[in-house]
Design a protein around this motif. Structure first.
Motif, PDB file in Angstrom:
ATOM      1  N   LEU A  59      -2.153  15.372 -55.145  1.00  0.00           N
ATOM      2  CA  LEU A  59      -2.018  14.656 -56.533  1.00  0.00           C
ATOM      3  C   LEU A  59      -0.670  14.217 -56.514  1.00  0.00           C
ATOM      4  N   LEU A  60       0.286  15.108 -56.592  1.00  0.00           N
ATOM      5  CA  LEU A  60       1.647  14.827 -56.755  1.00  0.00           C
ATOM      6  C   LEU A  60       2.497  13.538 -56.062  1.00  0.00           C
ATOM      7  N   VAL A  61       1.971  14.076 -54.566  1.00  0.00           N
ATOM      8  CA  VAL A  61       2.379  12.956 -53.664  1.00  0.00           C
ATOM      9  C   VAL A  61       2.084  11.479 -53.906  1.00  0.00           C
ATOM     10  N   ASP A  62       0.587  11.269 -54.547  1.00  0.00           N
ATOM     11  CA  ASP A  62       0.091  10.138 -54.729  1.00  0.00           C
ATOM     12  C   ASP A  62       0.869   9.461 -56.029  1.00  0.00           C
ATOM     13  N   LEU A  63       1.099  10.369 -56.853  1.00  0.00           N
ATOM     14  CA  LEU A  63       2.074   9.858 -58.074  1.00  0.00           C
ATOM     15  C   LEU A  63       3.530   9.367 -57.673  1.00  0.00           C
ATOM     16  N   VAL A  64       4.098  10.056 -56.768  1.00  0.00           N
ATOM     17  CA  VAL A  64       5.329   9.520 -56.377  1.00  0.00           C
ATOM     18  C   VAL A  64       5.345   8.408 -55.494  1.00  0.00           C
ATOM     19  N   ARG A  65       4.539   8.329 -54.629  1.00  0.00           N
ATOM     20  CA  ARG A  65       4.282   7.142 -53.480  1.00  0.00           C
ATOM     21  C   ARG A  65       3.610   6.036 -53.951  1.00  0.00           C
ATOM     22  N   ARG A  66       2.699   6.083 -54.943  1.00  0.00           N
ATOM     23  CA  ARG A  66       1.659   5.192 -55.131  1.00  0.00           C
ATOM     24  C   ARG A  66       1.454   4.789 -56.737  1.00  0.00           C
ATOM     25  N   PRO A  67       2.622   4.919 -57.425  1.00  0.00           N
ATOM     26  CA  PRO A  67       2.311   4.776 -58.821  1.00  0.00           C
ATOM     27  C   PRO A  67       1.802   2.995 -59.121  1.00  0.00           C
ATOM     28  N   LEU A  68       1.000   2.955 -60.282  1.00  0.00           N
ATOM     29  CA  LEU A  68       0.483   1.602 -60.507  1.00  0.00           C
ATOM     30  C   LEU A  68       1.599   0.898 -61.185  1.00  0.00           C
ATOM     31  N   LEU A  69       2.390   1.419 -62.404  1.00  0.00           N
ATOM     32  CA  LEU A  69       3.308   0.838 -63.100  1.00  0.00           C
ATOM     33  C   LEU A  69       2.604  -0.452 -63.828  1.00  0.00           C
ATOM     34  N   GLY A  70       1.584  -0.195 -64.454  1.00  0.00           N
ATOM     35  CA  GLY A  70       0.748  -1.181 -65.071  1.00  0.00           C
ATOM     36  C   GLY A  70       1.450  -1.793 -66.402  1.00  0.00           C
ATOM     37  N   ALA A  71       1.370  -3.269 -66.538  1.00  0.00           N
ATOM     38  CA  ALA A  71       2.204  -3.586 -67.794  1.00  0.00           C
ATOM     39  C   ALA A  71       1.776  -3.019 -69.058  1.00  0.00           C
ATOM     40  N   GLN A  72       0.409  -2.808 -69.098  1.00  0.00           N
ATOM     41  CA  GLN A  72      -0.077  -2.302 -70.485  1.00  0.00           C
ATOM     42  C   GLN A  72       0.422  -0.791 -70.602  1.00  0.00           C
ATOM     43  N   GLU A  73       0.410  -0.210 -69.693  1.00  0.00           N
ATOM     44  CA  GLU A  73       1.067   1.168 -69.998  1.00  0.00           C
ATOM     45  C   GLU A  73       2.461   0.947 -70.242  1.00  0.00           C
ATOM     46  N   LEU A  74       3.312   0.241 -69.618  1.00  0.00           N
ATOM     47  CA  LEU A  74       4.567   0.058 -69.687  1.00  0.00           C
ATOM     48  C   LEU A  74       5.146  -0.175 -71.096  1.00  0.00           C
ATOM     49  N   GLN A  75       4.051  -1.115 -71.859  1.00  0.00           N
ATOM     50  CA  GLN A  75       4.231  -1.274 -73.262  1.00  0.00           C
ATOM     51  C   GLN A  75       3.999  -0.328 -74.185  1.00  0.00           C
ATOM     52  N   GLN A  76       3.016   0.878 -73.730  1.00  0.00           N
ATOM     53  CA  GLN A  76       2.789   1.989 -74.681  1.00  0.00           C
ATOM     54  C   GLN A  76       3.795   2.928 -74.560  1.00  0.00           C
TER      55      GLN A  76
END
Length: 511
Positions: free
Chosen positions: A172-189
């Motif tokens: 799980l943690l490797v996926d968070l570090v390597r492959r984050p989505l960095l979505g625009a809507q989440e960034l606004q929140q």
């Protein structure tokens, strides 16, 4: 492998006094003249600072320092750091990337902070996008939770689970570090939440005083950059993606495992998860660092009309992380502000009754550092508190600590550090901080002997050399009208500013 009970005393200042800063408890400043109307805060020359009625500190208790093993999983791969503590079936994981707030793009302070929070707000898993709520549920199903954070030198993602669930937690943690989505809507929140939180900080006199003190003391140094609503608004998704591409390289990542895990098992678990993730050419850049570069007057008075109390911060220069005299510096800071019976708390709280407490905090970087003394008082006592704090800051340069005082400070610091080191989570955090700062991981084992060699004369010489009265800087935030004219008498060159018009993104604090 059982952890070894090494009879080694290790203080928090040798390790945790770094980018995050470590809370002490106490502080000091220049000698008070008889015209000030305040009696001397320091003890009579040659006297002990032992508090009546309190027992003398006993012998140092042993501190458990487990063996630490560092492994490379091949060229260009992340580094694996393993510390075995197998008393309980728990493992704490801390993934650390050498990318922190010091790497924020110009005009976008807070970019690294937003990136750290976005890691847990969505990631690709097994070829499918997974949102933040689902990631949280997956972590909870493993019996843990995801924690992320940032400081000047690093971004981290942490999690603690029972030993049988470790393989799934690592995946799980490797996926968070390597492959984050960095979505625009989440960034606004995330941005909106950060701006709301920052707005609350700017209304609190203590938090505002801390921000102003850091900004004014670090000055033009990159470590003095302060996140503002404007800088957060300037951050775009493209900035986060660019920072991730540049800094989140496998050769800039450490995976720290502490607890019921041995190096062989750790290596076996990590190899398939990191398959195919290798850096190409070695990185030709490192995290930047710079010494304090103050440009403002030494005394700043910030008017916050709605404040219930005044917050006072007095700062002094400190040494870099690897300075030869860092142990002496840490002991000097402990003598001034390292516990209830330290000089600052005794002067401000116990003898004068001006506050519920006075605390000290160290902030160290690779190029320099600062020591901050902090307290809250009634507005009418703000000037008196400043004088007392300055007095105590300088007091070891006139009245060096005797062995009893040094022993008490060592005991307080060792106890604080030992509590951190005695949990898998604390141990993983400690090792991760050391790695991110570029400090040797055998620091805990070496610290005891170095600290034991510090004597009162060395502390006296350090304070005289590093903390002359002219080097002290003061910030007072509160209702200045309630403080009367006494604040103006502290420094003829003092600068008065209105909290509502501060520009924290400027080293001059105004546009």
């Amino acid at each position: 492998m059982r952890r070894r009970d090494l009879m080694r005393s290790v203080m928090q200042g040798g390790l945790g006094f770094g980018l995050a800063g470590a809370a002490l408890s106490g502080c000091a400043g220049p000698a008070l003249s008889s015209a000030s109307g305040v009696p001397r805060a320091g003890p009579p020359r040659g006297s002990s600072l032992a508090v009546p009625g309190l027992p003398e500190p006993g012998p140092m208790a042993p501190v458990h320092v487990p063996d630490v093993v560092r492994l490379r999983l091949g060229g260009g791969a992340p580094e694996l750091i393993v510390a075995t503590q197998d008393e309980l079936p728990l493992v704490s994981v801390s993934m650390r990337v050498r990318c922190g707030s010091a790497a924020d793009p110009p005009g976008r302070a807070g970019c690294a902070m937003l990136l750290s929070q976005m890691l847990a707000r969505g990631a690709m898993r097994q070829g499918q996008p997974v949102d933040g709520a689902t990631l949280a549920r997956q972590a909870e199903a493993l019996g843990g939770s995801i924690a992320t954070g940032v400081h000047d030198s690093g971004i981290w993602v942490d999690m603690t689970v029972m030993t049988p669930r470790l393989p799934e937690a690592l995946a799980l943690l490797v996926d968070l570090v390597r492959r984050p989505l960095l979505g625009a809507q989440e960034l606004q929140q995330v941005r909106a939440q950060a701006i709301d939180g920052l707005g609350l900080r700017l209304q609190d006199p203590a938090l505002l005083a801390t921000l102003v003190a850091r900004r004014s003391a670090w000055g033009r140094s990159l470590h003095g950059l302060v996140t503002t609503p404007e800088s957060l608004q300037a951050v775009r998704r493209e900035d986060l993606a660019a920072m991730h591409r540049r800094w989140f390289r496998p050769d800039r990542l450490a995976i720290v495992l502490a607890g019921d895990i041995d190096p062989a098992r750790a290596r076996a678990l990590m190899r398939p998860l990191l398959e195919g993730w290798r850096a190409g050419e070695p990185a030709t850049y490192e995290m930047p660092s710079a010494a304090p570069q103050p440009v403002l007057p030494a005394t700043l008075l910030i008017d916050l009309p709605w404040a219930a109390q005044s917050s006072v911060v007095v700062s002094a220069p400190f040494v870099a992380l690897d300075a030869p005299d860092r142990r002496v510096a840490q002991m000097a800071a402990a003598v001034v502000g390292g516990g209830y019976s330290a000089r600052l708390n005794q002067a401000v709280r116990v003898r004068r009754g001006l506050s519920y407490g006075a605390d000290g905090r160290i902030e160290q970087q690779r190029a320099g550092g600062l020591f901050f003394a902090e307290t809250r008082v009634e507005h009418r006592h703000a000037a008196e508190a400043v004088l007392l704090m300055r007095e105590q800051m300088l007091s070891p340069g006139r009245e060096p600590p005797d062995e009893a005082e040094l022993q008490a400070r060592r005991a307080a610091l060792v106890g604080s550090f030992a509590r951190r080191l005695d949990t898998t989570e604390g141990l993983a955090t400690q090792l991760g901080e050391l790695w991110a700062q570029g400090v040797a991981l055998d620091e805990p084992a070496r610290f005891a002997g170095e600290l034991a060699g510090v004597d009162g004369l060395q502390v006296l010489e350090f304070v005289r050399r590093r903390w002359p009265a002219a080097a002290l800087r003061t910030v007072v935030v509160g209702r200045l009208e309630g403080a009367g004219e006494s604040l103006q008498g502290l420094d003829a060159q003092s600068l008065r500013l209105d909290a509502t018009t501060l520009a924290l993104d400027s080293p001059m604090l105004r546009r």
